[in-house]
Each structure stands twice: as structure tokens, then as C-alpha cells.
Design an enzyme around this catalytic site. Structure first.
Site, short mmCIF file in Angstrom:
data_model
loop_
_atom_site.label_atom_id
_atom_site.label_comp_id
_atom_site.label_asym_id
_atom_site.label_seq_id
_atom_site.Cartn_x
_atom_site.Cartn_y
_atom_site.Cartn_z
N GLU A 1 -11.63 -7.30 4.58
CA GLU A 1 -11.63 -6.42 3.41
C GLU A 1 -13.20 -6.04 3.04
OE1 GLU A 1 -8.79 -7.42 0.71
OE2 GLU A 1 -7.23 -7.92 2.37
N GLU B 1 -6.49 -0.79 -5.63
CA GLU B 1 -5.66 -1.71 -5.95
C GLU B 1 -5.77 -2.28 -7.48
OE1 GLU B 1 -3.84 -6.14 -4.60
OE2 GLU B 1 -5.40 -5.03 -3.41
#
Length: 468
Positions: free
Chosen positions: A272, A383
Site C-alpha cells: 500500500e 479509508e
């Protein structure tokens, strides 16, 4: 002696005599009358300021715990050859690249830092506008890669014109307050896996599970690949904002996920990268460049940035975890970063490139199980963590804090979504789906056009009349 107020044992008093005569004594007397008011006003302002900036929950800490923390910090804070004090308070240590934390990993004891440049993905033009609707963005966004090429500063530690010497890498120094903000020393620098929660896949009734870190307060607005083809990397240009965060243990991020493994087990592999605002991790609310990895579904392996061994940095100008500046403004200038993550077909390591030309470093192939071969899914999006304080939804913002429908200059965006195929070729992401668990709080709208290719707007304010 020219002094007006004398301080003795913590008390203020006027001098018994003065060369200025009674005038000074009168001024002093008036000052003392109003002193309590000024002190009260000052203390309230100081308290408010410290409350807004002090993200460390100071409490009684045992000497044993402090000793354990210091041992951990000694492990990850390698001896610097040069140190830079950033204007934002960060300390950037220039570490010899062969002494960096990555090489402490048990699987990397014999690892040789890759010297051969990775094979860059080939670019394929596959954008088709027929059948797709989408605005043409006449307004322009400033890429940080372009600023880097022009020699402009985009990370705050560059502001004084200092750079790390050749042969070193810049590492943000971790401190005791950084660790104390975490739930525990073990949790420092790690994402928290949801326990006892159904996988995201079962909630959307789909085998294409977009993310396992759902529940436990995590909420998303993401786009994800739905085709079952093999994936060897992903790219996107991500709009940078500074969303507000309600509580210290919440965060807001915008990132790319490169995934392989099962979403309902303990073997998920994830790589990520993106930007995040995390008061708990960094002690402030500045957006920062970050990386993350795990090979066991966020259980024991991996971490953010260089807070554990794993990611091998090769670049001497980019500090992972350092603040990004400037950021986009509502209706004003827009700034974005371009990130590419791909598997080098030569040696198999997963590389990260910033912009169009700047290699940051790589995740060695040895770290992974499923990703040692290839990825099976890519996600792009936002997120946040909703801690549910006072039984209300958080006001922590995602993206810019505006809903997707507000469009360019107001809503945050991901543009030019691309994937890398088995031939090491970059092409526009064709088959993607979008998902937001709670669209009244945060949403996402995708589109496609000739200029931005596959792209989407996303985000939201969190708590509002429709999101309680």
C-alpha cells in the site's frame, strides 16, 4: 536599575523605590490589579492551543515501559550521518543506505540492495471515450513530481534547502511520544485488523472482496478491479488534501492497495502507498506520504513506512512519513501525487515510483507468499476510522470532506487509474467497480474520459443530518 516588576519565589511585586519616581510605582500597581485577568486569559488560550496540538495522551508511564520503548527506538532509529531539523518539528536522519531498518528483517539477512534499475512498465494507450461520460477538467492540478523536477520543495523538511548526502536515505526519527500515542508498543506503526468481524466480501455478497480491514470502525470509498486477470502493479494520481480528524485514534487516508491471498483468512498479502492524516502516528494533522505492507492480513507482519524492517529505500530526497506541502484548497489550487507500484520482471521485487521518474524503493520479494508471484486485485480510494465516540458517527473527513458530486476543486479525486499486466505494460483500468459502505457519510462516483482516463471523485464529511 530600570526594572519595573520583580519576581521573587514565583510571586510578582512592585519595587520599593525606583529612579522613575511614583509614575513607575503607579503603573506597576495597575499592572498587578489586572494581572490575574491577563493570566487567566493567557492560560485559557494556551490550554486551547495545547489541546489542539498535543496529541500525546500523557499519563503515568513506568520506568520499565520507558526502557522497553527506548530499546525499540534504538533499534529503528539508526545512527545518522547527518540530521535535518524540519520546520514542522520532524527530525530527519540521513542514514547510510546499507544501515537502514529494512535489512534487519530475518528474511533479508543475506539480501543485497538492488543496484540494477528495475524494468519500467511500458505505456499503452487504451483510453476510449465512446460510451463513457465524464467532465473535461479545464482547471489544472499541480503535480508534485513536476515540482520535484523543477527543484521546488514539496516535503516540509526541504524548506531550509538541506538534503541528505549521496549514499544515505532520509528517515523520519521516531520518538517516545510517538510510541506512547499508540495502543501499545506492539501496535506502534501497525494497522489494526478487525477481529470477530465478517469479511467485507460477505457483506456485499461478492467473491471479489475489496478489503478485509472492515468493521472495527473502518469505512471506505473505493474503486477495485473485478477482472480475474493476473495483476503485476497499479498506478494512480491522487489529489492531496488535509481532512480534519475528530479524535486522536482516528485517521483519514487515500491510497493504492495491491493485494493477493484470501480475504477471509490470515494469508492476505498487501502492498500500500498514498497519503494519510494520522494524529496517533505522527502527532499532528498534516497529510504525509506513507507506505504499508503485510503478508498475514495485518496480524503480525508489516508496518507503516520504515517503522519496522521490510521496505528497502533507495532514494535520498524523499522521506517516507514526512509532511506534504502545499495541499489543495477549496475552489483554489489543486495538488496531486502520482504513485506507481509494480513487480520488477527482472528480480521480482515490488517497486514504488513517485511521479514519472523518481524511484523511492522496493518491497523485497522474500517478504511475501502470494505476492511473491503476482497480485489478484487492486484497490484505489479512501479509508477512515470511525471510533464511535458518544454513540455518534465521527466528523472525521475523507478526502476533502466534500461528497463526490461536488466535482473538481471541491471533491477529492483519483485520476488515470492504470494496471500493470503480465507483459509489464501499463494500461487504463477497464473493469472496475466502486463501493462505499455508508454513502450518506462518504461516497464515490467513477467516470472516464480522454484526459483523466478512468477516474473517480470520492469522500465526505462524516457526521451530517443523513449520517448519524
Amino acid at each position: 536599575m530600570g526594572s519595573v516588576v520583580v519576581v521573587r519565589k514565583g510571586r510578582f511585586s512592585c519595587p520599593s523605590h525606583s529612579s522613575g519616581g511614583n509614575t513607575i510605582l503607579e503603573i506597576c500597581s495597575v499592572f498587578l490589579v489586572f494581572l490575574p485577568f491577563f493570566l487567566l486569559l493567557f492560560s485559557k488560550k494556551t490550554m486551547a492551543l495545547s489541546t489542539s496540538l498535543n496529541y500525546t495522551r500523557y499519563k503515568q508511564v513506568s520506568t520499565l515501559r520507558l526502557a522497553r520503548i527506548q530499546r525499540h527506538l534504538d533499534k529503528i532509529n539508526k545512527p545518522p550521518l547527518f540530521t535535518i531539523q524540519s520546520p514542522d518539528g520532524d527530525i530527519i536522519d540521513c542514514i547510510h543506505k546499507r544501515k537502514q531498518p529494512a535489512l534487519d528483517h530475518p528474511l533479508l539477512k543475506m539480501h543485497k540492495i538492488q543496484r540494477v534499475p528495475p524494468e519500467m512498465p511500458k505505456v499503452m494507450k487504451t483510453v476510449k471515450t465512446d460510451g463513457f461520460s465524464g467532465e473535461t477538467n479545464n482547471s489544472t492540478a499541480d503535480s508534485f513530481d513536476e515540482r520535484l523536477m523543477r527543484g521546488a520543495d514539496w516535503q516540509m523538511w526541504h524548506r531550509e534547502g538541506q538534503r541528505c548526502p549521496k549514499g544515505t536515505i532520509p528517515v523520519r526519527r521516531s520518538t517516545t511520544p510517538d510510541v506512547l500515542r499508540a495502543k501499545s508498543l506492539y501496535d506502534f506503526g501497525k494497522k489494526q485488523r478487525a477481529t470477530g468481524m465478517a469479511p467485507f466480501a460477505s457483506r456485499i455478497n461478492s467473491v471479489d472482496a475489496p478489503d478485509i480491514v472492515s468493521g472495527n470502525g473502518h469505512e471506505h470509498a473505493i474503486a477495485y478491479t473485478t477482472a480475474s486477470d493476473e495483476v503485476y502493479g497499479a498506478k494512480a494520481t491522487i489529489n492531496v488534501w488535509d481532512p480534519s480528524i475528530e479524535t486522536v485514534n482516528e485517521f483519514s487516508l487515500s491510497q493504492i492497495w495491491v493485494l493477493s491471498g484470501s480475504f477471509d483468512g490470515s494469508d492476505l498479502n498487501s502492498i500500500e502507498a498514498g497519503w494519510q492524516v494520522s494524529p496517533e502516528l505522527y502527532g499532528d494533522t498534516r497529510p504525509r506520504l506513507f507506505t504499508y505492507w503485510t503478508s498475514d492480513a495485518y496480524q503480525a507482519t508489516g508496518c507503516y513506512n520504515l517503522l519496522c524492517s521490510g521496505f528497502v529505500q533507495t532514494n535520498s530526497r524523499i522521506a517516507i512519513g514526512a509532511a506534504i506541502s502545499p495541499v489543495s484548497s477549496m475552489g483554489g489550487d489543486q495538488f496531486d501525487i502520482t504513485i506507481l507500484i509494480w513487480k520488477d520482471p527482472k528480480l521480482g521485487n515490488w517497486w514504488m515510483r513517485f511521479g514519472d521518474n523518481t524511484l523511492v524503493g522496493y518491497w523485497p520479494n522474500e517478504l511475501f507468499t502470494h505476492l511473491a508471484d503476482r497480485a489478484t486485485m487492486v484497490e484505489w480510494g479512501g479509508e477512515i476510522v470511525n471510533s464511535g465516540t458518544h454513540d455518534e458517527h465521527t466528523t472525521t473527513q475523507m478526502g476533502s470532506g466534500q461528497f463526490a458530486e461536488d466535482g473538481f476543486g471541491k471533491a477529492s479525486y483519483f485520476r488515470n487509474l492504470e494496471i500493470v499486466d503480465s507483459d509489464n505494460s501499463l494500461s487504463t483500468a477497464q473493469d472496475i467497480s466502486v463501493l462505499a459502505e455508508n454513502s450518506n457519510c462518504y461516497n464515490i462516483v467513477s467516470s472516464r474520459n480522454g484526459e483523466w482516463g478512468t477516474h473517480f471523485y470520492y469522500g465526505g464529511p462524516g457526521r451530517n443530518p443523513n449520517c448519524q
